[in-house]
Design an enzyme around this catalytic site. Structure first.
Site, PDB file in Angstrom:
ATOM      1  N   LYS A  38     -17.740  -7.192   6.934  1.00 24.49           N
ATOM      2  CA  LYS A  38     -16.463  -7.798   7.151  1.00 24.49           C
ATOM      3  C   LYS A  38     -16.017  -7.464   8.472  1.00 24.49           C
ATOM      4  CE  LYS A  38     -12.573  -8.314   4.175  1.00 24.49           C
ATOM      5  NZ  LYS A  38     -12.188  -7.952   3.134  1.00 24.49           N
ATOM      6  N   SER A  51      -2.835  -7.830   2.512  1.00 24.55           N
ATOM      7  CA  SER A  51      -3.063  -7.746   4.025  1.00 24.55           C
ATOM      8  C   SER A  51      -3.472  -9.098   4.584  1.00 24.55           C
ATOM      9  CB  SER A  51      -3.986  -6.747   4.484  1.00 24.55           C
ATOM     10  OG  SER A  51      -3.610  -5.385   3.960  1.00 24.55           O
ATOM     11  N   ARG A  77      -1.308  -5.455  -8.895  1.00 23.96           N
ATOM     12  CA  ARG A  77      -0.020  -6.499  -8.283  1.00 23.96           C
ATOM     13  C   ARG A  77       0.085  -7.500  -9.611  1.00 23.96           C
ATOM     14  NH1 ARG A  77      -2.983  -7.864  -2.624  1.00 23.96           N
ATOM     15  NH2 ARG A  77      -4.689  -7.913  -4.281  1.00 23.96           N
ATOM     16  N   HIS A 133       0.883  -1.289  -0.040  1.00 27.50           N
ATOM     17  CA  HIS A 133       0.057   0.192  -0.070  1.00 27.50           C
ATOM     18  C   HIS A 133       0.903   1.181  -0.003  1.00 27.50           C
ATOM     19  CE1 HIS A 133      -2.974  -2.610   2.389  1.00 27.50           C
ATOM     20  NE2 HIS A 133      -3.571  -2.509   1.041  1.00 27.50           N
TER      21      HIS A 133
HETATM   22  O1  PNS Z   1      -8.376  -3.070   0.219  1.00 28.32           O
HETATM   23  P1  PNS Z   1      -9.449  -3.681  -0.640  1.00 28.32           P
HETATM   24  O2  PNS Z   1     -10.575  -4.139   0.224  1.00 28.32           O
HETATM   25  O3  PNS Z   1      -9.476  -4.450  -1.774  1.00 28.32           O
HETATM   26  O4  PNS Z   1     -10.418  -2.228  -1.233  1.00 28.32           O
HETATM   27  C1  PNS Z   1     -11.598  -2.586  -1.964  1.00 28.32           C
HETATM   28  C2  PNS Z   1     -12.377  -1.128  -1.803  1.00 28.32           C
HETATM   29  C3  PNS Z   1     -12.676  -0.755  -0.397  1.00 28.32           C
HETATM   30  C4  PNS Z   1     -11.486  -0.072  -2.542  1.00 28.32           C
HETATM   31  C5  PNS Z   1     -13.830  -1.546  -2.792  1.00 28.32           C
HETATM   32  O5  PNS Z   1     -14.272  -2.478  -2.270  1.00 28.32           O
HETATM   33  C6  PNS Z   1     -14.756  -0.314  -2.533  1.00 28.32           C
HETATM   34  O6  PNS Z   1     -14.260   0.629  -3.459  1.00 28.32           O
HETATM   35  N1  PNS Z   1     -15.585  -0.092  -1.807  1.00 28.32           N
HETATM   36  C7  PNS Z   1     -16.434   0.892  -1.332  1.00 28.32           C
HETATM   37  C8  PNS Z   1     -17.842   0.662  -1.799  1.00 28.32           C
HETATM   38  C9  PNS Z   1     -18.237   0.804  -3.232  1.00 28.32           C
HETATM   39  O7  PNS Z   1     -18.149   1.954  -3.843  1.00 28.32           O
HETATM   40  N2  PNS Z   1     -18.382  -0.318  -3.958  1.00 28.32           N
HETATM   41  C10 PNS Z   1     -18.719  -0.257  -5.315  1.00 28.32           C
HETATM   42  C11 PNS Z   1     -17.411  -0.600  -6.268  1.00 28.32           C
HETATM   43  S1  PNS Z   1     -17.896  -0.396  -7.810  1.00 28.32           S
END
Ligand code: PNS
Length: 162
Positions: free
Chosen positions: A41, A127, A90, A17
């Site tokens: 979660k 993570s 990644r 990150h």
């Molecule tokens: O670290 P992660 O868990 O891979 O991050 C994923 C994250 C939090 C960036 C993604 O799930 C997200 O944007 N969540 C917010 C809710 C949202 O906007 N959902 C629609 C995505 S198109």
């Protein structure tokens, strides 16, 4: 002011990150790090703990703001007039879902997503894997900052003592 957001769960923040946040901080005037709250979660760390670990480890960059957000990422961006989301890729396996989210987000509000290729040093890092390896006593001290490592070891010991 050119602004971008680096969103994620950051449970906890890793060197992967930080690679992306640091590089974004050189491209934009202000980088917002948004810790997205996922109601479904239960994390290992609370949102406040995640924020404080990110603040500690990004303070040196000088232009990073950290906060949490519950709801859609596009709403976070709209409320703060942030035109760009910066994400790390990644491997090819990340691309499918990241592309879907980028296209969905662009379709919702027009917000752009920019992908940075993760440094190969961290291409295997997540993570989730850090927590799993650490929970079995594996050494993850080279994958996360020292202050994060201390908290992770403490948290795993607390959980084990329950
Ligand atoms: O670290 P992660 O868990 O891979 O991050 C994923 C994250 C939090 C960036 C993604 O799930 C997200 O944007 N969540 C917010 C809710 C949202 O906007 N959902 C629609 C995505 S198109």
């Amino acid at each position: 002011m050119r602004r971008a957001v680096c969103p994620g769960s950051f449970d906890p923040i890793t060197y992967g990150h930080l690679d992306i946040i640091e590089r974004a901080s050189k491209l934009y005037d202000v980088v917002h790090v948004a810790v997205l709250v996922n109601k479904n979660k239960q994390g290992l760390f609370s949102i406040d703990e995640r924020i404080s670990m990110i603040e500690e480890t990004t303070a040196g960059y000088g232009n990073v703001q950290v906060e949490s957000h519950q709801g859609l990422l596009v709403d976070y961006c709209r409320e703060r007039s942030i035109p760009a989301i910066v994400k790390g890729l990644r491997a090819v396996s990340d691309f499918d879902y990241e592309l879907q989210m980028a296209q969905m987000n662009h379709g919702l509000t027009g917000v752009e997503t920019l992908f940075l290729p993760t440094s190969p040093t961290w291409s295997f890092l997540s993570s989730t894997l850090v927590k799993e390896v650490a929970s079995y006593g594996g050494d993850v001290s080279h994958l996360i900052p020292p202050t994060v490592h201390t908290r992770l070891v403490e948290r795993i010991a607390e959980r084990a003592a329950r």
